[in-house]
Design a protein around this motif. Structure first.
Motif, PDB file in Angstrom:
ATOM      1  N   LEU A  45       0.771  -1.078   0.308  1.00  5.37           N
ATOM      2  CA  LEU A  45      -0.354   0.362  -0.229  1.00  5.37           C
ATOM      3  C   LEU A  45       1.400   1.022  -0.003  1.00  5.37           C
ATOM      4  O   LEU A  45       1.592   1.233   0.266  1.00  5.37           O
ATOM      5  CB  LEU A  45      -0.929   0.158   1.212  1.00  5.37           C
ATOM      6  N   GLN A  46       0.315   2.802  -0.357  1.00  4.31           N
ATOM      7  CA  GLN A  46       1.013   3.273  -1.033  1.00  4.31           C
ATOM      8  C   GLN A  46       0.600   4.553  -0.884  1.00  4.31           C
ATOM      9  O   GLN A  46      -0.664   4.792  -1.239  1.00  4.31           O
ATOM     10  CB  GLN A  46       2.137   3.167  -2.459  1.00  4.31           C
ATOM     11  N   TYR A  47       0.786   5.406   0.013  1.00  6.51           N
ATOM     12  CA  TYR A  47      -0.168   6.984   0.922  1.00  6.51           C
ATOM     13  C   TYR A  47      -1.391   6.637   1.392  1.00  6.51           C
ATOM     14  O   TYR A  47      -2.439   6.398   1.049  1.00  6.51           O
ATOM     15  CB  TYR A  47       0.308   7.555  -1.038  1.00  6.51           C
ATOM     16  N   LEU A  48      -0.989   6.769   2.861  1.00  6.78           N
ATOM     17  CA  LEU A  48      -1.772   6.466   3.438  1.00  6.78           C
ATOM     18  C   LEU A  48      -1.872   7.298   4.226  1.00  6.78           C
ATOM     19  O   LEU A  48      -1.283   7.995   5.455  1.00  6.78           O
ATOM     20  CB  LEU A  48      -2.063   5.164   4.477  1.00  6.78           C
ATOM     21  N   HIS A  49      -2.992   8.532   3.882  1.00  3.63           N
ATOM     22  CA  HIS A  49      -2.857   9.627   4.843  1.00  3.63           C
ATOM     23  C   HIS A  49      -2.702   9.513   6.931  1.00  3.63           C
ATOM     24  O   HIS A  49      -3.791   8.980   7.060  1.00  3.63           O
ATOM     25  CB  HIS A  49      -3.938  10.387   4.440  1.00  3.63           C
ATOM     26  N   PRO A  50      -2.374  10.450   7.393  1.00  2.93           N
ATOM     27  CA  PRO A  50      -2.063   9.866   8.937  1.00  2.93           C
ATOM     28  C   PRO A  50      -3.208  10.212   9.335  1.00  2.93           C
ATOM     29  O   PRO A  50      -3.685   9.781  10.065  1.00  2.93           O
ATOM     30  CB  PRO A  50      -0.784  10.740   9.219  1.00  2.93           C
ATOM     31  N   LYS A  51      -4.241  10.985   9.147  1.00  3.83           N
ATOM     32  CA  LYS A  51      -5.151  11.576  10.101  1.00  3.83           C
ATOM     33  C   LYS A  51      -6.308  10.213   9.670  1.00  3.83           C
ATOM     34  O   LYS A  51      -7.127  10.424  10.569  1.00  3.83           O
ATOM     35  CB  LYS A  51      -6.184  12.636   9.324  1.00  3.83           C
ATOM     36  N   LEU A  52      -6.429  10.041   8.705  1.00  7.81           N
ATOM     37  CA  LEU A  52      -7.803   8.045   8.708  1.00  7.81           C
ATOM     38  C   LEU A  52      -6.744   7.201   8.621  1.00  7.81           C
ATOM     39  O   LEU A  52      -7.930   6.777   8.247  1.00  7.81           O
ATOM     40  CB  LEU A  52      -8.518   8.663   7.380  1.00  7.81           C
ATOM     41  N   PHE A  53      -5.374   7.556   9.270  1.00  5.62           N
ATOM     42  CA  PHE A  53      -4.973   5.852   8.801  1.00  5.62           C
ATOM     43  C   PHE A  53      -5.735   4.887   9.893  1.00  5.62           C
ATOM     44  O   PHE A  53      -5.691   4.765  10.889  1.00  5.62           O
ATOM     45  CB  PHE A  53      -3.454   6.396   9.352  1.00  5.62           C
ATOM     46  N   PRO A  54      -6.507   4.049   9.220  1.00  4.54           N
ATOM     47  CA  PRO A  54      -6.602   2.420   9.350  1.00  4.54           C
ATOM     48  C   PRO A  54      -5.744   1.588  10.310  1.00  4.54           C
ATOM     49  O   PRO A  54      -4.988   0.868   9.720  1.00  4.54           O
ATOM     50  CB  PRO A  54      -7.232   1.854   8.534  1.00  4.54           C
ATOM     51  N   LEU A  55      -6.068   1.647  11.842  1.00  2.00           N
ATOM     52  CA  LEU A  55      -5.521   0.664  12.622  1.00  2.00           C
ATOM     53  C   LEU A  55      -5.687  -0.633  12.651  1.00  2.00           C
ATOM     54  O   LEU A  55      -4.745  -1.391  12.213  1.00  2.00           O
ATOM     55  CB  LEU A  55      -5.801   1.363  14.074  1.00  2.00           C
ATOM     56  N   GLU A  56      -6.860  -1.167  11.927  1.00  2.00           N
ATOM     57  CA  GLU A  56      -7.014  -2.240  11.244  1.00  2.00           C
ATOM     58  C   GLU A  56      -5.781  -2.463  10.556  1.00  2.00           C
ATOM     59  O   GLU A  56      -5.399  -3.714  10.487  1.00  2.00           O
ATOM     60  CB  GLU A  56      -8.345  -2.787  11.226  1.00  2.00           C
ATOM     61  N   LEU A  57      -5.519  -2.227  10.049  1.00  2.00           N
ATOM     62  CA  LEU A  57      -4.289  -2.651   9.152  1.00  2.00           C
ATOM     63  C   LEU A  57      -3.434  -3.525   9.916  1.00  2.00           C
ATOM     64  O   LEU A  57      -2.323  -4.235   9.394  1.00  2.00           O
ATOM     65  CB  LEU A  57      -4.001  -1.397   8.131  1.00  2.00           C
ATOM     66  N   LEU A  58      -2.586  -3.217  11.003  1.00  2.00           N
ATOM     67  CA  LEU A  58      -1.579  -2.997  11.497  1.00  2.00           C
ATOM     68  C   LEU A  58      -1.884  -5.080  11.941  1.00  2.00           C
ATOM     69  O   LEU A  58      -1.449  -5.493  12.077  1.00  2.00           O
ATOM     70  CB  LEU A  58      -1.750  -2.447  12.667  1.00  2.00           C
ATOM     71  N   SER A  59      -3.207  -5.207  12.164  1.00  2.00           N
ATOM     72  CA  SER A  59      -3.849  -6.109  12.804  1.00  2.00           C
ATOM     73  C   SER A  59      -3.860  -6.989  11.457  1.00  2.00           C
ATOM     74  O   SER A  59      -3.146  -8.437  11.688  1.00  2.00           O
ATOM     75  CB  SER A  59      -5.610  -6.406  13.578  1.00  2.00           C
ATOM     76  N   ILE A  60      -4.275  -6.890  10.751  1.00  2.00           N
ATOM     77  CA  ILE A  60      -3.926  -7.728   9.183  1.00  2.00           C
ATOM     78  C   ILE A  60      -2.424  -7.992   8.767  1.00  2.00           C
ATOM     79  O   ILE A  60      -2.344  -8.559   8.415  1.00  2.00           O
ATOM     80  CB  ILE A  60      -4.813  -6.687   8.164  1.00  2.00           C
ATOM     81  N   MET A  61      -1.744  -7.408   8.715  1.00  2.00           N
ATOM     82  CA  MET A  61      -0.634  -7.126   8.644  1.00  2.00           C
ATOM     83  C   MET A  61       0.104  -7.995   8.792  1.00  2.00           C
ATOM     84  O   MET A  61       0.897  -8.966   9.123  1.00  2.00           O
ATOM     85  CB  MET A  61       0.459  -5.850   8.864  1.00  2.00           C
ATOM     86  N   LYS A  62      -0.035  -7.692  11.040  1.00  2.00           N
ATOM     87  CA  LYS A  62       0.793  -8.911  11.520  1.00  2.00           C
ATOM     88  C   LYS A  62      -0.299 -10.147  11.315  1.00  2.00           C
ATOM     89  O   LYS A  62       0.536 -11.716  11.274  1.00  2.00           O
ATOM     90  CB  LYS A  62       0.304  -8.700  13.312  1.00  2.00           C
ATOM     91  N   GLU A  63      -1.133 -10.879  11.308  1.00  2.00           N
ATOM     92  CA  GLU A  63      -1.494 -12.318  10.544  1.00  2.00           C
ATOM     93  C   GLU A  63      -1.496 -12.320   9.580  1.00  2.00           C
ATOM     94  O   GLU A  63      -1.157 -14.300   9.035  1.00  2.00           O
ATOM     95  CB  GLU A  63      -3.299 -11.959  10.307  1.00  2.00           C
ATOM     96  N   ASN A  64      -1.212 -11.263   8.162  1.00  2.00           N
ATOM     97  CA  ASN A  64      -1.666 -12.287   6.707  1.00  2.00           C
ATOM     98  C   ASN A  64       0.173 -11.836   6.222  1.00  2.00           C
ATOM     99  O   ASN A  64       0.263 -10.700   6.436  1.00  2.00           O
ATOM    100  CB  ASN A  64      -2.083 -11.694   5.815  1.00  2.00           C
ATOM    101  N   PRO A  65       1.442 -12.524   6.298  1.00  2.00           N
ATOM    102  CA  PRO A  65       2.362 -11.732   5.900  1.00  2.00           C
ATOM    103  C   PRO A  65       2.684 -11.661   3.755  1.00  2.00           C
ATOM    104  O   PRO A  65       3.113 -10.459   4.017  1.00  2.00           O
ATOM    105  CB  PRO A  65       3.198 -12.707   5.692  1.00  2.00           C
ATOM    106  N   LYS A  66       1.356 -11.845   3.574  1.00  2.00           N
ATOM    107  CA  LYS A  66       0.992 -11.153   1.965  1.00  2.00           C
ATOM    108  C   LYS A  66       1.519  -9.605   2.073  1.00  2.00           C
ATOM    109  O   LYS A  66       1.374  -8.460   0.822  1.00  2.00           O
ATOM    110  CB  LYS A  66      -0.393 -11.906   1.388  1.00  2.00           C
ATOM    111  N   LEU A  67       0.215  -9.030   3.128  1.00  2.00           N
ATOM    112  CA  LEU A  67       0.528  -7.907   3.005  1.00  2.00           C
ATOM    113  C   LEU A  67       1.878  -7.108   3.541  1.00  2.00           C
ATOM    114  O   LEU A  67       2.174  -6.712   4.787  1.00  2.00           O
ATOM    115  CB  LEU A  67      -0.844  -7.263   4.103  1.00  2.00           C
ATOM    116  N   LEU A  68       2.218  -6.322   3.198  1.00  2.00           N
ATOM    117  CA  LEU A  68       3.998  -6.531   2.995  1.00  2.00           C
ATOM    118  C   LEU A  68       3.665  -4.871   4.517  1.00  2.00           C
ATOM    119  O   LEU A  68       3.222  -4.127   4.853  1.00  2.00           O
ATOM    120  CB  LEU A  68       4.946  -5.883   2.041  1.00  2.00           C
TER     121      LEU A  68
END
Length: 251
Positions: A45-68
């Motif tokens: 993923l590229q260009y995630l505005h910090p104001k609306l950064f979806p924290l759920e992405l971090l959980s997905i990242m930890k669970e699925n190595p395909k999401l870099l």
């Protein structure tokens, strides 16, 4: 089906995916759907505005190595006065809290950002604050741009009051600082084995990237005396490093 191995979602702000049609931010839904697809290795993923950064992405990242573990979050500045003038909708404290949370949740993540210097009203104190921030946080990847006046933007009615020579000096100061940070971080990769995708081959040199680098903007891994297959993945041991390049050998 054509053999694509890396998907990159890129836009001015990928967080807004779906909002134009549904008035809902649907990036998470898109990521989950893409992760269900088989046959490819990397989702970036590229260009995630910090104001609306979806924290759920971090959980997905930890669970699925395909999401870099590659987080591109353009903070633009850190001085509250400049952030307000830019209409960024986020404060210095909120920015620092978010970056700290990302580093804590995903310790191995590479964090990329872009900064803008010379915005109307940017004082020496504002810039010194930005320089200290860059030095303290130690971004993995960093780009710097100088402000240019453009009609129709929020800053269009402001006086472009920072001289061009000062803009350039500030940009070069940050780039020089980041160059040293990047060199030290790259040296720590020596001895590591990274999975590398080959982007191109030039004579007897193969050039690729690891999970930590996006094409055209980040580090490259250079493998000498090897003519490898473009688009293929290899395990590469890093044997040397420069500011923006790693050198490796096939394991």
């Amino acid at each position: 089906n054509k053999g694509v191995q890396e998907i990159i979602l890129i836009s001015q702000d990928v967080v807004f995916y779906g909002y134009d049609k549904t008035r809902k931010y649907q990036l998470i839904d898109l990521v989950k759907a893409l992760l269900k697809l088989e046959g490819y290795k990397w989702l970036r993923l590229q260009y995630l505005h910090p104001k609306l950064f979806p924290l759920e992405l971090l959980s997905i990242m930890k669970e699925n190595p395909k999401l870099l573990p590659y987080i591109d979050i353009p903070v633009q500045h850190i001085s509250d006065s400049v952030l307000n003038a830019m209409h960024r909708g986020i404060s210095k404290k909120e920015t620092l809290d978010l970056l700290s949370k990302i580093r804590k949740e995903i310790p191995n993540a590479v964090i990329r950002t872009t900064l803008l210097v010379g915005h109307p009203g940017e004082t020496k104190q504002d810039f010194d604050e930005l320089r200290t921030f860059v030095s303290d946080f130690q971004f993995d990847r960093l780009g710097v741009f100088t402000y240019s006046h453009e009609e129709g933007t929020p800053a269009g009615n402001l006086n472009d009051d920072v001289p061009n020579n000062i803009k350039s000096r500030r940009k070069n100061t940050l780039l020089k600082l980041q160059q040293e940070i990047s060199l030290q971080k790259n040296k720590k990769r020596i001895g590591q084995v990274l999975e590398v995708v080959i982007d191109r081959v030039e004579e007897s040199v193969s050039i690729g990237r690891s999970v930590y680098d996006s094409p055209e903007v980040d580090n490259e891994v250079i493998i000498e005396n090897e003519q490898l297959n473009v688009g293929q993945f290899y395990n590469v041991e890093i044997i040397d490093a420069q500011e923006y390049d790693l050198f490796g050998k096939i394991v």
